[in-house]
Design an enzyme around this catalytic site. Structure first.
Site, short mmCIF file in Angstrom:
data_model
loop_
_atom_site.label_atom_id
_atom_site.label_comp_id
_atom_site.label_asym_id
_atom_site.label_seq_id
_atom_site.Cartn_x
_atom_site.Cartn_y
_atom_site.Cartn_z
CG ASP A 1 -1.81 1.28 1.46
OD1 ASP A 1 -1.46 2.23 0.81
OD2 ASP A 1 -2.47 1.27 2.41
CB ILE A 2 1.56 3.79 -2.46
CG1 ILE A 2 2.91 4.85 -2.94
CG2 ILE A 2 0.38 4.55 -2.71
CD1 ILE A 2 3.12 5.09 -4.33
CG ASN B 1 -9.26 13.64 -9.91
OD1 ASN B 1 -9.21 14.90 -9.71
ND2 ASN B 1 -10.14 12.82 -8.93
CB VAL C 1 -3.60 5.20 -5.68
CG1 VAL C 1 -3.26 6.19 -6.81
CG2 VAL C 1 -2.26 5.46 -4.70
CG ASP C 2 -6.68 11.22 -6.23
OD1 ASP C 2 -6.07 11.90 -5.52
OD2 ASP C 2 -7.53 11.86 -7.06
CB SER D 1 -2.90 5.64 -16.49
OG SER D 1 -3.03 7.01 -16.48
CB THR D 2 -3.01 0.45 -14.64
OG1 THR D 2 -2.53 0.31 -13.19
CG2 THR D 2 -1.57 0.63 -15.29
N GLY D 3 -5.82 1.78 -13.38
CA GLY D 3 -6.98 1.23 -13.03
C GLY D 3 -8.25 1.64 -13.70
CE1 TYR E 1 -9.21 8.71 -14.63
CE2 TYR E 1 -6.76 9.36 -14.77
CZ TYR E 1 -8.04 9.70 -14.42
OH TYR E 1 -8.51 10.84 -13.54
#
Length: 172
Positions: A9-10, A23, A32-33, A120-122, A124
């Site tokens: 978890d970052i 975003n 993550v945002d 961008s891999t979620g 997006y």
């Protein structure tokens, strides 16, 4: 720069800066945002509001830096990845710019250690393997005397395995 890979978890990583896959509003969202804004607290949101008041939204490929609030990092670098849709070279360049502009901000702020999520891999929908290749290439090509370590932090096993495979075959 040393490259490192973690499945974690970052928001729990102890580094100088973590990168947020933000975003354009910079005001939090999902994935993550949302996690960074929730765990980092009000200070991050307030810093993002000040940025919006002076420059407006953050466009895809751009990056801005704020405090990390309650997170174990010093800074959060917010970057907006491209939405894949039909894809194309322009989307690939925008994703590379996310990494490049984040690294430039890190260097300008004397960051020694930085952690990146899978931008961008979620929602997006950027193809995960292509995104990993762009991330590794861009970071590997970036030259810095300031930054000592770059950590790719994958939340899920699928991304971790993609990065692991690419990093093992990469000429680093």
């Amino acid at each position: 720069m040393k490259l490192k890979l973690l499945q974690s978890d970052i928001t729990a990583i102890k580094v100088d800066a973590i990168v947020n896959a933000a975003n354009t509003s910079l005001l939090g969202g999902g994935g993550v945002d949302g996690a960074i804004h929730r765990k980092g607290g009000y200070e991050i949101l307030e810093a993002c509001r000040k940025i919006r008041a002076t420059q407006g939204k953050c466009n895809p490929g751009e990056a801005v830096i704020t405090t990390a609030g309650n997170l174990p990092a010093k800074y959060v670098i917010h970057t907006v990845g491209p939405v894949w849709n039909q894809g194309g070279k322009d989307k690939e360049e925008l994703l590379a710019n996310c990494y490049m502009n984040s690294l430039r901000l890190a260097q300008e702020n004397a960051v020694k250690t930085i952690a990146f999520p899978n931008i961008s891999t979620g929602i997006y929908k950027f193809p995960k393997e292509l995104a990993a290749k762009i991330a590794i290439e861009t970071v590997n090509d970036f030259k810095s005397d300031e930054i000592e370590e770059v950590i790719f932090v994958c939340f899920d096993k699928e991304n971790y395995n993609l990065y692991d495979k690419l990093l093992r075959t990469w000429k680093i």
